[in-house]
Design a protein around this motif. Structure first.
Motif, PDB file in Angstrom:
ATOM      1  N   MET A  89       0.810  -1.225   0.000  1.00 55.78           N
ATOM      2  CA  MET A  89       0.000   0.000   0.000  1.00 55.78           C
ATOM      3  C   MET A  89       0.844   1.276   0.000  1.00 55.78           C
ATOM      4  N   GLY A  90       2.159   1.121  -0.159  1.00 57.05           N
ATOM      5  CA  GLY A  90       3.015   2.298  -0.317  1.00 57.05           C
ATOM      6  C   GLY A  90       3.084   3.191   0.911  1.00 57.05           C
ATOM      7  N   THR A  91       2.929   2.610   2.099  1.00 60.74           N
ATOM      8  CA  THR A  91       2.943   3.435   3.317  1.00 60.74           C
ATOM      9  C   THR A  91       4.324   3.475   3.975  1.00 60.74           C
ATOM     10  N   ASN A 115       1.609  -3.953  -7.830  1.00 58.10           N
ATOM     11  CA  ASN A 115       0.950  -3.534  -6.593  1.00 58.10           C
ATOM     12  C   ASN A 115      -0.025  -4.636  -6.177  1.00 58.10           C
ATOM     13  N   THR A 116       0.151  -5.150  -4.944  1.00 56.79           N
ATOM     14  CA  THR A 116      -0.639  -6.326  -4.519  1.00 56.79           C
ATOM     15  C   THR A 116      -2.009  -5.961  -3.929  1.00 56.79           C
ATOM     16  N   SER A 117      -2.322  -4.669  -3.881  1.00 60.73           N
ATOM     17  CA  SER A 117      -3.433  -4.246  -3.015  1.00 60.73           C
ATOM     18  C   SER A 117      -4.817  -4.765  -3.421  1.00 60.73           C
ATOM     19  N   GLY A 160      -0.990  -0.142   5.735  1.00 61.94           N
ATOM     20  CA  GLY A 160      -0.193  -1.023   4.885  1.00 61.94           C
ATOM     21  C   GLY A 160      -0.793  -2.408   4.814  1.00 61.94           C
ATOM     22  N   SER A 161      -0.175  -3.215   3.967  1.00 62.39           N
ATOM     23  CA  SER A 161      -0.701  -4.541   3.640  1.00 62.39           C
ATOM     24  C   SER A 161      -0.021  -5.625   4.491  1.00 62.39           C
ATOM     25  N   VAL A 162      -0.581  -6.812   4.433  1.00 64.01           N
ATOM     26  CA  VAL A 162       0.020  -7.962   5.125  1.00 64.01           C
ATOM     27  C   VAL A 162       1.428  -8.225   4.576  1.00 64.01           C
ATOM     28  N   VAL A 170       4.916  -8.032   6.730  1.00 63.16           N
ATOM     29  CA  VAL A 170       5.862  -9.151   6.893  1.00 63.16           C
ATOM     30  C   VAL A 170       7.249  -8.713   6.430  1.00 63.16           C
ATOM     31  N   PHE A 171       7.323  -8.071   5.255  1.00 64.80           N
ATOM     32  CA  PHE A 171       8.622  -7.659   4.711  1.00 64.80           C
ATOM     33  C   PHE A 171       9.361  -6.755   5.697  1.00 64.80           C
ATOM     34  N   MET A 172       8.610  -5.859   6.349  1.00 60.20           N
ATOM     35  CA  MET A 172       9.215  -4.887   7.269  1.00 60.20           C
ATOM     36  C   MET A 172       9.288  -5.428   8.695  1.00 60.20           C
ATOM     37  N   GLY A 192       5.848  -3.417  13.538  1.00 58.95           N
ATOM     38  CA  GLY A 192       5.571  -3.620  14.951  1.00 58.95           C
ATOM     39  C   GLY A 192       5.163  -2.339  15.645  1.00 58.95           C
ATOM     40  N   ALA A 193       4.551  -2.513  16.808  1.00 59.65           N
ATOM     41  CA  ALA A 193       4.151  -1.355  17.609  1.00 59.65           C
ATOM     42  C   ALA A 193       3.770  -1.843  19.003  1.00 59.65           C
ATOM     43  N   TYR A 194       3.975  -0.981  19.982  1.00 56.67           N
ATOM     44  CA  TYR A 194       3.550  -1.251  21.360  1.00 56.67           C
ATOM     45  C   TYR A 194       3.983  -2.646  21.854  1.00 56.67           C
ATOM     46  N   TYR A 222      14.400  -6.418  13.772  1.00 53.25           N
ATOM     47  CA  TYR A 222      13.807  -5.093  13.954  1.00 53.25           C
ATOM     48  C   TYR A 222      13.657  -4.381  12.597  1.00 53.25           C
ATOM     49  N   ARG A 223      12.441  -4.277  12.134  1.00 53.05           N
ATOM     50  CA  ARG A 223      12.083  -3.643  10.851  1.00 53.05           C
ATOM     51  C   ARG A 223      12.898  -4.166   9.675  1.00 53.05           C
ATOM     52  N   LYS A 224      13.124  -5.473   9.676  1.00 55.31           N
ATOM     53  CA  LYS A 224      13.814  -6.063   8.520  1.00 55.31           C
ATOM     54  C   LYS A 224      13.439  -7.534   8.371  1.00 55.31           C
ATOM     55  N   ARG A 261       0.214  13.451   5.626  1.00 53.03           N
ATOM     56  CA  ARG A 261       0.868  12.525   4.706  1.00 53.03           C
ATOM     57  C   ARG A 261       2.264  12.202   5.234  1.00 53.03           C
ATOM     58  N   SER A 262       2.470  10.930   5.589  1.00 58.67           N
ATOM     59  CA  SER A 262       3.793  10.524   6.085  1.00 58.67           C
ATOM     60  C   SER A 262       4.036   9.080   5.642  1.00 58.67           C
ATOM     61  N   ALA A 263       5.184   8.548   6.028  1.00 58.39           N
ATOM     62  CA  ALA A 263       5.439   7.121   5.778  1.00 58.39           C
ATOM     63  C   ALA A 263       5.802   6.466   7.108  1.00 58.39           C
TER      64      ALA A 263
HETATM   65  C1  LIG Z   1       0.878   7.048   9.786  1.00 58.84           C
HETATM   66  C2  LIG Z   1       1.781   5.843   9.696  1.00 58.84           C
HETATM   67  C3  LIG Z   1       2.033   5.095  10.828  1.00 58.84           C
HETATM   68  C4  LIG Z   1       2.873   3.983  10.779  1.00 58.84           C
HETATM   69  N1  LIG Z   1       3.091   3.262  11.908  1.00 58.84           N
HETATM   70  C5  LIG Z   1       3.892   2.179  11.869  1.00 58.84           C
HETATM   71  C6  LIG Z   1       4.110   1.410  13.056  1.00 58.84           C
HETATM   72  O1  LIG Z   1       3.586   1.681  14.120  1.00 58.84           O
HETATM   73  N2  LIG Z   1       4.940   0.335  12.958  1.00 58.84           N
HETATM   74  C7  LIG Z   1       5.538  -0.032  11.783  1.00 58.84           C
HETATM   75  O2  LIG Z   1       6.260  -1.025  11.774  1.00 58.84           O
HETATM   76  N3  LIG Z   1       5.331   0.675  10.643  1.00 58.84           N
HETATM   77  C8  LIG Z   1       4.525   1.765  10.658  1.00 58.84           C
HETATM   78  N4  LIG Z   1       4.311   2.492   9.526  1.00 58.84           N
HETATM   79  C9  LIG Z   1       5.035   2.126   8.280  1.00 58.84           C
HETATM   80  C10 LIG Z   1       4.264   1.178   7.312  1.00 58.84           C
HETATM   81  O3  LIG Z   1       2.887   1.323   7.473  1.00 58.84           O
HETATM   82  C11 LIG Z   1       4.650  -0.271   7.536  1.00 58.84           C
HETATM   83  O4  LIG Z   1       6.018  -0.465   7.282  1.00 58.84           O
HETATM   84  C12 LIG Z   1       3.837  -1.225   6.626  1.00 58.84           C
HETATM   85  O5  LIG Z   1       4.020  -2.535   7.084  1.00 58.84           O
HETATM   86  C13 LIG Z   1       4.219  -1.140   5.150  1.00 58.84           C
HETATM   87  O6  LIG Z   1       3.267  -1.882   4.406  1.00 58.84           O
HETATM   88  P1  LIG Z   1       2.927  -1.493   2.890  1.00 58.84           P
HETATM   89  O7  LIG Z   1       1.999  -2.505   2.339  1.00 58.84           O
HETATM   90  O8  LIG Z   1       2.484  -0.093   2.796  1.00 58.84           O
HETATM   91  O9  LIG Z   1       4.375  -1.682   2.219  1.00 58.84           O
HETATM   92  P2  LIG Z   1       5.019  -0.794   1.054  1.00 58.84           P
HETATM   93  O10 LIG Z   1       5.327   0.561   1.582  1.00 58.84           O
HETATM   94  O11 LIG Z   1       4.194  -0.886  -0.177  1.00 58.84           O
HETATM   95  O12 LIG Z   1       6.394  -1.584   0.831  1.00 58.84           O
HETATM   96  C14 LIG Z   1       7.356  -1.636   1.874  1.00 58.84           C
HETATM   97  C15 LIG Z   1       8.417  -2.685   1.491  1.00 58.84           C
HETATM   98  O13 LIG Z   1       7.810  -3.981   1.504  1.00 58.84           O
HETATM   99  C16 LIG Z   1       8.031  -4.634   0.264  1.00 58.84           C
HETATM  100  N5  LIG Z   1       6.836  -5.435  -0.019  1.00 58.84           N
HETATM  101  C17 LIG Z   1       5.537  -5.037   0.083  1.00 58.84           C
HETATM  102  N6  LIG Z   1       4.719  -6.056  -0.247  1.00 58.84           N
HETATM  103  C18 LIG Z   1       5.509  -7.111  -0.545  1.00 58.84           C
HETATM  104  C19 LIG Z   1       5.245  -8.455  -0.985  1.00 58.84           C
HETATM  105  N7  LIG Z   1       4.005  -8.936  -1.156  1.00 58.84           N
HETATM  106  N8  LIG Z   1       6.322  -9.262  -1.211  1.00 58.84           N
HETATM  107  C20 LIG Z   1       7.605  -8.807  -1.045  1.00 58.84           C
HETATM  108  N9  LIG Z   1       7.897  -7.544  -0.653  1.00 58.84           N
HETATM  109  C21 LIG Z   1       6.858  -6.714  -0.414  1.00 58.84           C
HETATM  110  C22 LIG Z   1       8.216  -3.502  -0.753  1.00 58.84           C
HETATM  111  O14 LIG Z   1       8.969  -3.931  -1.894  1.00 58.84           O
HETATM  112  C23 LIG Z   1       8.983  -2.490   0.086  1.00 58.84           C
HETATM  113  O15 LIG Z   1      10.356  -2.814   0.091  1.00 58.84           O
HETATM  114  C24 LIG Z   1       3.466   3.601   9.547  1.00 58.84           C
HETATM  115  C25 LIG Z   1       3.192   4.361   8.383  1.00 58.84           C
HETATM  116  C26 LIG Z   1       2.355   5.460   8.455  1.00 58.84           C
HETATM  117  C27 LIG Z   1       2.049   6.229   7.203  1.00 58.84           C
END
Ligand SMILES: Cc1cc2nc3c(=O)[nH]c(=O)nc-3n(C[C@H](O)[C@H](O)[C@H](O)COP(=O)(O)OP(=O)(O)OC[C@H]3O[C@@H](n4cnc5c(N)ncnc54)[C@H](O)[C@@H]3O)c2cc1C
Length: 295
Positions: free
Chosen positions: A64-66, A81-83, A126-128, A132-134, A137-139, A170-172, A215-217
């Motif tokens: 979801m590009g978050t 985009n898997t959304s 964001g998506s499942v 998983v990729f990231m 986590g929280a709290y 941690y975030r990886k 708007r943030s990430a």
């Molecule tokens: C307001 C706000 C609050 C947030 N709070 C938190 C928080 O509390 N904790 C936290 O950990 N994060 C937080 N985030 C960051 C973000 O939401 C997370 O990292 C989320 O898990 C990303 O998911 P996404 O689908 O948007 O991934 P994307 O941003 O689309 O992609 C992130 C990475 O994952 C890879 N990826 C995505 N889908 C797949 C797939 N199916 N297979 C292989 N690789 C894939 C992409 O290539 C990219 O490298 C926050 C973001 C915002 C905007």
């Protein structure tokens, strides 16, 4: 290239040639890609990968590009985009969710089913697959605490990989270039009202601390060590509200970078460099972005 677009379309994908990534990222930044490809099922996703590989076309995958900061110059590659792949299946206390399912939606489904374990992750956009990729986590809770296995595609074969073999930290993760198709979470039976009450409490915490309407990430930087709080460090260094063009360190939470309207990639990079330099000078600590930069 038109042949490739046609083949992608004919295999059931929606294809948006020259789509700007700004439309698909929570930061609202990012130039055009060759085409944004939106599969509606595993089948069209796997076909898309095969078509792109056989045509020698480079591609990236997104949920979801978050968590993305994308160059204004765009990327001369395809982006899948898997959304729109959002299936889910519950089997007792095991829940299997497709990669594109929003994490928030998954939390709603499990709470209604009386399953506990994801409450702390509620509200992470964001998506499942992205979670998983990231290893989101929280709290005090991370995806790896409740994940059992994932199904991955490496371009040749599908494999079911146990959580312990995924390299989640941690975030990886150690997912690398492989694609996450679905993830299985092992949860615990609980009264749905209790699960929902906990989820509401978590949202309340997010609302009080984070710039949820901007708007943030998410968190801009990773914590360099568990006792080093990046947001409060940035705040103490006087950078809360620091601005380059329309890109700003959030006034609500100095760990977030927000786009106030027409923020550019270059301004975001300048701001990131400034914060990194200031923290390095004051604390000797090298910050690493949690946000993933695509250029
Ligand atoms: C307001 C706000 C609050 C947030 N709070 C938190 C928080 O509390 N904790 C936290 O950990 N994060 C937080 N985030 C960051 C973000 O939401 C997370 O990292 C989320 O898990 C990303 O998911 P996404 O689908 O948007 O991934 P994307 O941003 O689309 O992609 C992130 C990475 O994952 C890879 N990826 C995505 N889908 C797949 C797939 N199916 N297979 C292989 N690789 C894939 C992409 O290539 C990219 O490298 C926050 C973001 C915002 C905007």
């Amino acid at each position: 290239m038109n042949d490739v677009m046609e083949m992608l379309y004919l295999s059931g994908n929606d294809v948006l040639p020259g789509e700007p990534m700004a439309r698909w990222t929570s930061l609202g930044i990012g130039g055009k890609v060759k085409a944004l490809v939106l599969p509606h099922s595993d089948r069209s996703l796997l076909d898309a990968i095969q078509i792109l590989r056989e045509a020698g076309e480079k591609f990236r995958i997104m949920g979801m590009g978050t968590n993305l900061l994308v160059s204004d110059e765009g990327i001369d590659e395809f982006v899948i985009n898997t959304s729109r792949i959002t299936g889910v299946c519950i089997n007792g206390d095991l829940i299997v969710a497709d990669a594109g399912l929003p994490l928030k939606r998954l939390c709603h489904i499990v709470s209604s089913a009386g399953l506990s374990g994801l409450e702390e992750l509620y509200g992470i956009p964001g998506s499942v697959g992205g979670a998983v990729f990231m290893n989101a986590g929280a709290y005090g809770k991370e995806v790896k605490d409740v994940l059992e296995w994932v199904e991955l595609y490496d371009g040749g074969k599908l494999e079911k990989v146990d959580v312990k073999d995924l390299g989640l930290g941690y975030r990886k993760s150690g997912v690398g270039d492989r694609i996450i198709l679905r993830a299985a979470f092992r949860l615990k039976k609980e009264d749905p009202e209790k699960v929902w009450a906990k989820m509401e409490e978590i949202l309340q915490k997010r609302l009080s601390k984070q710039p949820v309407f901007e708007r943030s990430a998410g968190s801009l930087f990773k914590r360099p060590r568990p006792d080093f709080y990046v947001g409060s460090t940035i705040e103490k260094l006087g950078l809360k509200g620091f601005r380059v063009g329309d890109i700003m360190i959030s006034e609500k939470h100095a760990g977030f970078m927000v786009n106030k309207g027409n923020g550019s990639f270059k301004d975001a990079i300048r701001l990131i460099e400034k914060v990194k330099r200031t923290v390095k000078k004051a604390h000797g600590v090298e910050l690493e972005t949690e946000v993933i930069i695509w250029k």
